[in-house]
Design a protein around this motif. Structure first.
Motif, PDB file in Angstrom:
ATOM      1  N   MET A  42       1.409  -1.368   0.293  1.00 44.04           N
ATOM      2  CA  MET A  42      -0.529   0.438  -0.262  1.00 44.04           C
ATOM      3  C   MET A  42       0.613   1.598   0.197  1.00 44.04           C
ATOM      4  O   MET A  42       1.878   1.484   0.272  1.00 44.04           O
ATOM      5  CB  MET A  42      -1.155   0.257   1.288  1.00 44.04           C
ATOM      6  N   ILE A  43       0.279   2.066  -0.391  1.00 38.35           N
ATOM      7  CA  ILE A  43       1.219   3.796  -0.755  1.00 38.35           C
ATOM      8  C   ILE A  43       0.558   4.537   0.225  1.00 38.35           C
ATOM      9  O   ILE A  43      -0.587   4.596  -0.246  1.00 38.35           O
ATOM     10  CB  ILE A  43       1.357   4.335  -2.219  1.00 38.35           C
ATOM     11  N   ILE A  44       1.068   5.067   1.303  1.00 34.28           N
ATOM     12  CA  ILE A  44       0.299   6.669   0.857  1.00 34.28           C
ATOM     13  C   ILE A  44       1.326   8.020   0.516  1.00 34.28           C
ATOM     14  O   ILE A  44       2.782   7.847   0.784  1.00 34.28           O
ATOM     15  CB  ILE A  44       0.611   6.648   2.732  1.00 34.28           C
ATOM     16  N   LEU A  45       0.268   8.727   0.278  1.00 35.93           N
ATOM     17  CA  LEU A  45       1.118   9.729  -0.932  1.00 35.93           C
ATOM     18  C   LEU A  45       0.378  11.363  -0.296  1.00 35.93           C
ATOM     19  O   LEU A  45      -0.950  11.236   0.484  1.00 35.93           O
ATOM     20  CB  LEU A  45       0.409   9.557  -2.203  1.00 35.93           C
ATOM     21  N   LEU A  65      -0.646   5.892  10.099  1.00 37.04           N
ATOM     22  CA  LEU A  65      -1.540   4.815   8.979  1.00 37.04           C
ATOM     23  C   LEU A  65      -0.429   3.840   8.481  1.00 37.04           C
ATOM     24  O   LEU A  65      -0.803   3.150   8.500  1.00 37.04           O
ATOM     25  CB  LEU A  65      -1.874   5.450   8.005  1.00 37.04           C
ATOM     26  N   ALA A  66       0.654   4.544   8.325  1.00 31.69           N
ATOM     27  CA  ALA A  66       1.776   3.436   7.959  1.00 31.69           C
ATOM     28  C   ALA A  66       1.812   2.332   9.180  1.00 31.69           C
ATOM     29  O   ALA A  66       2.103   1.456   8.281  1.00 31.69           O
ATOM     30  CB  ALA A  66       2.976   4.618   6.893  1.00 31.69           C
ATOM     31  N   LYS A  67       2.030   2.846   9.850  1.00 23.89           N
ATOM     32  CA  LYS A  67       2.807   1.736  10.443  1.00 23.89           C
ATOM     33  C   LYS A  67       1.267   0.996  10.601  1.00 23.89           C
ATOM     34  O   LYS A  67       1.267  -0.039  11.064  1.00 23.89           O
ATOM     35  CB  LYS A  67       3.272   2.806  12.341  1.00 23.89           C
ATOM     36  N   GLU A  68       0.642   1.336  11.749  1.00 22.85           N
ATOM     37  CA  GLU A  68      -0.606   0.668  12.203  1.00 22.85           C
ATOM     38  C   GLU A  68      -1.391  -0.001  10.581  1.00 22.85           C
ATOM     39  O   GLU A  68      -1.871  -1.196  10.328  1.00 22.85           O
ATOM     40  CB  GLU A  68      -2.260   1.576  12.032  1.00 22.85           C
ATOM     41  N   CYS A  90       1.974   0.111   5.410  1.00 21.11           N
ATOM     42  CA  CYS A  90       2.356   0.632   4.466  1.00 21.11           C
ATOM     43  C   CYS A  90       3.182  -0.072   3.785  1.00 21.11           C
ATOM     44  O   CYS A  90       4.623   0.319   4.336  1.00 21.11           O
ATOM     45  CB  CYS A  90       1.980   1.720   4.426  1.00 21.11           C
ATOM     46  N   ASN A  91       3.695   0.241   2.318  1.00 20.45           N
ATOM     47  CA  ASN A  91       5.160  -0.482   2.173  1.00 20.45           C
ATOM     48  C   ASN A  91       6.077   0.564   1.051  1.00 20.45           C
ATOM     49  O   ASN A  91       7.514   1.141   1.064  1.00 20.45           O
ATOM     50  CB  ASN A  91       6.042  -1.785   1.211  1.00 20.45           C
ATOM     51  N   ARG A  92       5.477   1.860   1.177  1.00 19.60           N
ATOM     52  CA  ARG A  92       5.665   2.965   0.476  1.00 19.60           C
ATOM     53  C   ARG A  92       5.137   4.055   0.965  1.00 19.60           C
ATOM     54  O   ARG A  92       3.835   4.614   0.814  1.00 19.60           O
ATOM     55  CB  ARG A  92       5.582   2.910  -1.442  1.00 19.60           C
ATOM     56  N   ILE A 109      10.123   1.558   8.426  1.00 19.84           N
ATOM     57  CA  ILE A 109       9.238   1.967   7.110  1.00 19.84           C
ATOM     58  C   ILE A 109      10.095   2.433   6.435  1.00 19.84           C
ATOM     59  O   ILE A 109      10.382   3.918   7.215  1.00 19.84           O
ATOM     60  CB  ILE A 109       7.413   1.976   7.858  1.00 19.84           C
ATOM     61  N   GLU A 110      10.308   2.739   5.396  1.00 24.95           N
ATOM     62  CA  GLU A 110      11.186   3.731   4.328  1.00 24.95           C
ATOM     63  C   GLU A 110      10.256   4.916   3.940  1.00 24.95           C
ATOM     64  O   GLU A 110       9.150   4.351   3.768  1.00 24.95           O
ATOM     65  CB  GLU A 110      11.759   3.238   3.473  1.00 24.95           C
TER      66      GLU A 110
END
Ligand code: IPE
Length: 261
Positions: A1-4, A162-165, A168-170, A233-234
């Motif tokens: 999943m991407i977070i932009l 959100l990225a942690k929960e 996400c990979n990007r 997470i990068e």
């Protein structure tokens, strides 16, 4: 999943006296985002739709009385302005074929001392699972500390949460600069872009003091992203004003910028 994350500075005229959309940028950025090739969540900042009111009403400072009408008015105005901004963004994203669904953070997030404490991410996950692109944003929220009662929640804090929960990979963070520099590139022509930042990188970040940014500007972003890097997470900071950058980033291509890991 991407977070932009799309920074408020790329979507609005940030130093305007009243909320002012950057229509041209919104049109282009929405078009570029439509090239995403993975599940995606979009988080947008506030720019002139939020920072003006957040500063004017000093949201996050202690209210003068237990029911401080001025602060309550500030919460109402800031939330309404951000909701209007979100509406303009999702309408444009939908026009470009993205199944964008606006989700108002202040209706499902509460902070304690300005950090997210209550946040039901299952709503976001479910939208993603059903094929939507949820669009959340920096907002004025309730704070569980009874002394301050309200807080400004930055889009950057939402991203890291959100990225942690949601594993996400990007994480792509776009704003109006190419990334992190050795010095402020606006004042120092010799400033160089740093391609990789880790906890060990010595940073000298001098934010543009003329701009209103109640959530800490670039240093605030770096701290959020370093915390994310601590979790493995990068993330990447890129310039949304450079044509093609967002398109390349959401479709998994390499883009000039700063990697935080
Ligand atoms: C700020 O969000 C939210 C409000 C002021 C209501 P951000 O800190 O994410 O916004 P930008 O990207 O700096 O404009």
């Amino acid at each position: 999943m991407i977070i932009l994350k799309i920074g408020g500075s790329a979507l609005t005229i940030k130093d305007a006296q009243t909320p002012t959309l950057d229509e041209k940028n919104l049109e282009r950025i929405a078009q570029e985002a439509s090239f995403y090739n993975d599940d995606m969540i979009i988080v947008h900042g506030a720019g002139s739709f939020g920072h003006i009111y957040a500063q004017q009403y000093k949201i996050g400072d202690k209210p003068k009385t237990p029911k401080d009408d001025y602060k309550i008015e500030g919460m109402c105005i800031t939330q309404a302005s951000m909701q209007l901004f979100n509406h303009k963004i999702i309408t444009k994203l939908q026009e470009k074929g993205i199944p964008a669904i606006g989700v108002k953070p202040s209706s499902f997030v509460m902070t304690r001392n300005k950090r997210i404490e209550i946040c039901d991410t299952s709503i976001i996950q479910r939208y993603v699972d059903e094929g939507f692109v949820p669009v959340v944003y920096g907002d004025a929220v309730l704070d569980l500390n009874d002394d301050v009662k309200f807080a400004i929640l930055s889009g950057d804090q939402i991203i890291t949460y959100l990225a942690k929960e949601l594993k996400c990979n990007r994480v792509i963070l776009s704003s109006d600069v190419d990334g992190i520099f050795t010095d402020n590139p606006k004042n120092n022509p010799d400033a160089e872009l740093i391609e990789v930042v880790t906890r060990d990188t010595q940073l000298k970040v001098t934010d543009n003091q003329d701009q209103i940014d109640v959530t800490g500007g670039m240093m605030g972003k770096i701290n959020e992203l370093l915390a994310l890097a601590d979790e493995g997470i990068e993330s990447q900071i890129i310039n949304a004003e450079v044509e093609g950058n967002i398109q390349q980033a959401v479709s998994g291509q390499k883009v000039k910028g700063t990697l935080i890991r």
